[in-house]
Design a protein around this motif. Sequence first.
Motif: not given
Length: 171
Positions: A12-29
């Motif tokens: 999950v953190m990998t996505r948050v770090w790579e996207w480097n922007r605020p994310v929603t649960v739906r996007e990560v899912l």
Amino acid sequence: MPRRLGDLEDAVMTRVWEWNRPVTVREVLEDLQKERSIAYTTVMTVLDNLHQKGWVRREAEGRAYRYEAVSTRAAYAAALMNEAWSASDNPAAALVAFFGMMSPEQRHALRDAVRMVQVDEPAEDAERPAEETEESTPGEEPAAEAAPQPAEEAGPAEGDEPGASATGKGR
């Protein structure tokens, strides 16, 4: 001290770090579902746990939250390395063993990082009185710092393959 993230937390953190922007649960899912079957509530719980641990901050948007990393992946990795090194009863031996595990590319990155820190050191020493610097003794002037060598002029570090230059290429 940071605690190592679990596998799902790391994913999950990998996505948050790579996207480097605020994310929603739906996007990560949706991104995680490309690799594995996972429930919305599982991702929501993981992001909530990461928030409680201080890894992400969140801001309400309607009935959901947007999550954003508090620090970088590099800062996380550095904190883990520092924690492991600090826990060693022989830090020098731990570093030698760690360096021995490094690939040539990692050793090259390490040399570059050490050069960057060395460039900063004279400014730090200049702020301290001469008697406090490691190079001087009472009544003596501080020793002059050697200028860092450019990467293309530096020789191989101890442990490098014979004939390898600081750039990682053969001579």
